[in-house]
Motif scaffolding. Sequence first.
Motif, PDB file in Angstrom:
ATOM      1  N   TYR A 198       0.833  -1.206   0.000  1.00 12.48           N
ATOM      2  CA  TYR A 198       0.000   0.000   0.000  1.00 12.48           C
ATOM      3  C   TYR A 198       0.866   1.254   0.000  1.00 12.48           C
ATOM      4  O   TYR A 198       0.620   2.195  -0.774  1.00 12.48           O
ATOM      5  CB  TYR A 198      -0.921  -0.008   1.218  1.00 12.48           C
ATOM      6  N   LEU A 199       1.887   1.296   0.853  1.00  9.03           N
ATOM      7  CA  LEU A 199       2.763   2.476   0.908  1.00  9.03           C
ATOM      8  C   LEU A 199       3.476   2.688  -0.423  1.00  9.03           C
ATOM      9  O   LEU A 199       3.653   3.829  -0.868  1.00  9.03           O
ATOM     10  CB  LEU A 199       3.784   2.314   2.034  1.00  9.03           C
ATOM     11  N   TYR A 200       3.895   1.608  -1.058  1.00  8.11           N
ATOM     12  CA  TYR A 200       4.571   1.738  -2.348  1.00  8.11           C
ATOM     13  C   TYR A 200       3.602   2.259  -3.408  1.00  8.11           C
ATOM     14  O   TYR A 200       3.969   3.088  -4.255  1.00  8.11           O
ATOM     15  CB  TYR A 200       5.140   0.390  -2.774  1.00  8.11           C
ATOM     16  N   PRO A 253       9.860  10.413  -5.180  1.00  5.86           N
ATOM     17  CA  PRO A 253      10.967   9.460  -4.968  1.00  5.86           C
ATOM     18  C   PRO A 253      11.397   9.366  -3.510  1.00  5.86           C
ATOM     19  O   PRO A 253      11.823   8.298  -3.058  1.00  5.86           O
ATOM     20  CB  PRO A 253      12.091  10.035  -5.848  1.00  5.86           C
ATOM     21  N   ALA A 254      11.284  10.465  -2.781  1.00  6.14           N
ATOM     22  CA  ALA A 254      11.716  10.472  -1.381  1.00  6.14           C
ATOM     23  C   ALA A 254      10.905   9.506  -0.527  1.00  6.14           C
ATOM     24  O   ALA A 254      11.386   9.024   0.509  1.00  6.14           O
ATOM     25  CB  ALA A 254      11.596  11.880  -0.799  1.00  6.14           C
ATOM     26  N   GLU A 255       9.677   9.195  -0.952  1.00  5.12           N
ATOM     27  CA  GLU A 255       8.803   8.336  -0.166  1.00  5.12           C
ATOM     28  C   GLU A 255       9.158   6.858  -0.298  1.00  5.12           C
ATOM     29  O   GLU A 255       8.608   6.029   0.423  1.00  5.12           O
ATOM     30  CB  GLU A 255       7.339   8.573  -0.560  1.00  5.12           C
ATOM     31  N   THR A 256      10.074   6.527  -1.202  1.00  5.96           N
ATOM     32  CA  THR A 256      10.533   5.137  -1.325  1.00  5.96           C
ATOM     33  C   THR A 256      12.057   5.058  -1.254  1.00  5.96           C
ATOM     34  O   THR A 256      12.664   4.129  -1.780  1.00  5.96           O
ATOM     35  CB  THR A 256      10.044   4.512  -2.647  1.00  5.96           C
ATOM     36  N   ALA A 257      12.650   6.044  -0.593  1.00  8.41           N
ATOM     37  CA  ALA A 257      14.107   6.081  -0.451  1.00  8.41           C
ATOM     38  C   ALA A 257      14.495   5.770   0.991  1.00  8.41           C
ATOM     39  O   ALA A 257      13.730   6.013   1.920  1.00  8.41           O
ATOM     40  CB  ALA A 257      14.649   7.452  -0.857  1.00  8.41           C
ATOM     41  N   LEU A 258      15.686   5.227   1.154  1.00  9.89           N
ATOM     42  CA  LEU A 258      16.229   4.950   2.483  1.00  9.89           C
ATOM     43  C   LEU A 258      17.102   6.130   2.887  1.00  9.89           C
ATOM     44  O   LEU A 258      18.154   6.375   2.287  1.00  9.89           O
ATOM     45  CB  LEU A 258      17.044   3.663   2.481  1.00  9.89           C
ATOM     46  N   LEU A 309      10.249  -4.675   0.429  1.00  7.48           N
ATOM     47  CA  LEU A 309      10.967  -5.647   1.256  1.00  7.48           C
ATOM     48  C   LEU A 309      11.444  -4.996   2.545  1.00  7.48           C
ATOM     49  O   LEU A 309      11.320  -5.587   3.633  1.00  7.48           O
ATOM     50  CB  LEU A 309      12.155  -6.221   0.486  1.00  7.48           C
ATOM     51  N   LEU A 310      11.990  -3.782   2.441  1.00 14.26           N
ATOM     52  CA  LEU A 310      12.445  -3.076   3.633  1.00 14.26           C
ATOM     53  C   LEU A 310      11.286  -2.840   4.598  1.00 14.26           C
ATOM     54  O   LEU A 310      11.420  -3.071   5.809  1.00 14.26           O
ATOM     55  CB  LEU A 310      13.074  -1.735   3.244  1.00 14.26           C
ATOM     56  N   THR A 311      10.162  -2.395   4.073  1.00 13.21           N
ATOM     57  CA  THR A 311       8.992  -2.137   4.912  1.00 13.21           C
ATOM     58  C   THR A 311       8.541  -3.402   5.627  1.00 13.21           C
ATOM     59  O   THR A 311       8.256  -3.392   6.831  1.00 13.21           O
ATOM     60  CB  THR A 311       7.835  -1.584   4.062  1.00 13.21           C
ATOM     61  N   TYR A 312       8.479  -4.490   4.893  1.00  7.91           N
ATOM     62  CA  TYR A 312       8.091  -5.787   5.469  1.00  7.91           C
ATOM     63  C   TYR A 312       9.033  -6.178   6.608  1.00  7.91           C
ATOM     64  O   TYR A 312       8.592  -6.561   7.695  1.00  7.91           O
ATOM     65  CB  TYR A 312       8.099  -6.848   4.375  1.00  7.91           C
ATOM     66  N   LEU A 313      10.336  -6.062   6.371  1.00 11.74           N
ATOM     67  CA  LEU A 313      11.319  -6.452   7.381  1.00 11.74           C
ATOM     68  C   LEU A 313      11.231  -5.567   8.619  1.00 11.74           C
ATOM     69  O   LEU A 313      11.366  -6.060   9.753  1.00 11.74           O
ATOM     70  CB  LEU A 313      12.731  -6.390   6.789  1.00 11.74           C
ATOM     71  N   VAL A 314      11.006  -4.277   8.431  1.00 14.99           N
ATOM     72  CA  VAL A 314      10.931  -3.358   9.570  1.00 14.99           C
ATOM     73  C   VAL A 314       9.705  -3.658  10.421  1.00 14.99           C
ATOM     74  O   VAL A 314       9.783  -3.725  11.653  1.00 14.99           O
ATOM     75  CB  VAL A 314      10.911  -1.888   9.089  1.00 14.99           C
ATOM     76  N   ILE A 315       8.552  -3.849   9.793  1.00 14.06           N
ATOM     77  CA  ILE A 315       7.316  -4.095  10.543  1.00 14.06           C
ATOM     78  C   ILE A 315       7.383  -5.430  11.290  1.00 14.06           C
ATOM     79  O   ILE A 315       7.136  -5.496  12.502  1.00 14.06           O
ATOM     80  CB  ILE A 315       6.094  -4.063   9.604  1.00 14.06           C
ATOM     81  N   ALA A 349       4.822  -3.565  15.998  1.00 15.71           N
ATOM     82  CA  ALA A 349       4.377  -3.268  14.639  1.00 15.71           C
ATOM     83  C   ALA A 349       4.068  -1.784  14.481  1.00 15.71           C
ATOM     84  O   ALA A 349       4.333  -1.198  13.429  1.00 15.71           O
ATOM     85  CB  ALA A 349       3.145  -4.103  14.309  1.00 15.71           C
ATOM     86  N   ALA A 350       3.516  -1.171  15.523  1.00 14.01           N
ATOM     87  CA  ALA A 350       3.206   0.258  15.481  1.00 14.01           C
ATOM     88  C   ALA A 350       4.472   1.085  15.280  1.00 14.01           C
ATOM     89  O   ALA A 350       4.509   2.009  14.453  1.00 14.01           O
ATOM     90  CB  ALA A 350       2.495   0.680  16.763  1.00 14.01           C
ATOM     91  N   LEU A 351       5.524   0.757  16.027  1.00 13.84           N
ATOM     92  CA  LEU A 351       6.787   1.476  15.856  1.00 13.84           C
ATOM     93  C   LEU A 351       7.314   1.299  14.437  1.00 13.84           C
ATOM     94  O   LEU A 351       7.799   2.252  13.807  1.00 13.84           O
ATOM     95  CB  LEU A 351       7.825   0.969  16.858  1.00 13.84           C
ATOM     96  N   GLY A 352       7.220   0.074  13.925  1.00 14.37           N
ATOM     97  CA  GLY A 352       7.738  -0.201  12.592  1.00 14.37           C
ATOM     98  C   GLY A 352       7.011   0.568  11.505  1.00 14.37           C
ATOM     99  O   GLY A 352       7.637   1.209  10.661  1.00 14.37           O
ATOM    100  N   ILE A 353       5.686   0.538  11.514  1.00 10.08           N
ATOM    101  CA  ILE A 353       4.931   1.198  10.445  1.00 10.08           C
ATOM    102  C   ILE A 353       5.047   2.709  10.535  1.00 10.08           C
ATOM    103  O   ILE A 353       5.118   3.399   9.512  1.00 10.08           O
ATOM    104  CB  ILE A 353       3.436   0.753  10.467  1.00 10.08           C
ATOM    105  N   VAL A 354       5.118   3.265  11.742  1.00 13.16           N
ATOM    106  CA  VAL A 354       5.281   4.715  11.881  1.00 13.16           C
ATOM    107  C   VAL A 354       6.650   5.138  11.347  1.00 13.16           C
ATOM    108  O   VAL A 354       6.771   6.133  10.620  1.00 13.16           O
ATOM    109  CB  VAL A 354       5.116   5.156  13.348  1.00 13.16           C
ATOM    110  N   ALA A 355       7.694   4.390  11.688  1.00 18.04           N
ATOM    111  CA  ALA A 355       9.038   4.726  11.223  1.00 18.04           C
ATOM    112  C   ALA A 355       9.139   4.641   9.703  1.00 18.04           C
ATOM    113  O   ALA A 355       9.740   5.509   9.057  1.00 18.04           O
ATOM    114  CB  ALA A 355      10.062   3.795  11.872  1.00 18.04           C
ATOM    115  N   VAL A 356       8.546   3.617   9.118  1.00 21.19           N
ATOM    116  CA  VAL A 356       8.587   3.457   7.666  1.00 21.19           C
ATOM    117  C   VAL A 356       7.831   4.585   6.977  1.00 21.19           C
ATOM    118  O   VAL A 356       8.325   5.193   6.019  1.00 21.19           O
ATOM    119  CB  VAL A 356       8.003   2.095   7.252  1.00 21.19           C
ATOM    120  N   ALA A 357       6.639   4.879   7.454  1.00 20.64           N
ATOM    121  CA  ALA A 357       5.824   5.918   6.824  1.00 20.64           C
ATOM    122  C   ALA A 357       6.501   7.282   6.886  1.00 20.64           C
ATOM    123  O   ALA A 357       6.364   8.098   5.979  1.00 20.64           O
ATOM    124  CB  ALA A 357       4.449   5.973   7.492  1.00 20.64           C
ATOM    125  N   ALA A 358       7.249   7.518   7.968  1.00 16.53           N
ATOM    126  CA  ALA A 358       7.956   8.791   8.121  1.00 16.53           C
ATOM    127  C   ALA A 358       9.350   8.749   7.498  1.00 16.53           C
ATOM    128  O   ALA A 358      10.076   9.740   7.559  1.00 16.53           O
ATOM    129  CB  ALA A 358       8.070   9.153   9.599  1.00 16.53           C
TER     130      ALA A 358
END
Length: 370
Positions: A157-159, A165-170, A188-194, A285-294
């Motif tokens: 969904y995020l992808y 471009p910044a929204e899919t950059a590390l 893949l990064l998002t999955y691993l973080v969550i 999971a909350a920490l993971g998804i918040v960190a990824v989204a930001a």
Amino acid sequence: MPFALGEQPEMLLFLTDWLGKFDSAFFVFRYLTLRAIMAVLTALLISFLVGPPMIRHLTRYKIGQTIRDDGPQSHLSKAGTPTMGGALMLVAIGIATLLWADLSNRYVWLVLLVTLACGAIGLVDDYRKLVLKDARGLASRYKFLGQSVVGLTAAGYLYAIASTPAETALLVPYLKDVSFQLGPWFMLLTYLVIVGSSNAVNLTDGLDGLAVLPTVLVCGALAIFVYASGHVDFAGYLKIPHVPGMGEVVVFCGALVGAGLGFLWFNTYPAQVFMGDVGALSLGAALGIVAVAARQELVLLIMGGVFVAETLSVMLQVASFKLTGKRIFRMAPLHHHFELKGWPEPRVIVRFWILTVILVLIGLASLKIR
């Protein structure tokens, strides 16, 4: 941050917006910072009100913790302590977020649904172990499958909604304008973080209050990144990715902080209630998804260093034993190692808290050190 002209607020905001027609003082509730504070206080109040009857209910139905015989002997006295208390936090987070957040914001729904979905997985595991008395609980493969479905769905969904471009950059912290464009690898990064964050908090949840306060501290710090990334001027000044609409997630972060502090009131040593998997899996999971989204995955890795160390201790212990037949630590996760070395439980807890405060400050410093 006030609402744009013509945008309709939600829940309590609708009421305060209507009351503002009669008294302009009510328009103050349009501001994001105030609503985040109100979410903290609302979740805290819900925890204080619901906590005592929930603990009595769990005690009455004997939904208590089982203790491993091979663990620290000091833990044997905890047998029977009510658990599944993480459900209290989920209720408080959900209600506070729904009351104070703009429910037309897709990021609010994303972080809330990911949190609740992983909480549901933990609830099934706890229910099987504590109510049905199935020692295995939810089989590890099914638990991992559930987490994977949640993580991959959120990643996809995020992808799909990424508009820049910044929204899919590390983003690399502490280095100015250094980032790596991930493209589809972002999923893949998002999955691993969550999934990784969810399991890391679960592994850390082994002592009274050990996991919940670091979660609160890290989430509170992430709220600052969230607020800044959602504000175009702040994001530009701090050189972090601007994610339109992301600022509204600060209300969710506030709700989690309030719920966590409210739960800690009952979970602090000696604990009256444990959070169980329903709490640990959902908070991670909350920490993971918040960190990824930001776009702050590496900052989460720094600030959540205690969670990382606990996870690595388990991985190293298992790998060492399988390869050499020897253990690196007296017991894993890491907090049990220090207990078996003779540290009293409160000392382990408070020192891990202190380390988290230090790591959170180091992570926050990345906002200016570039």
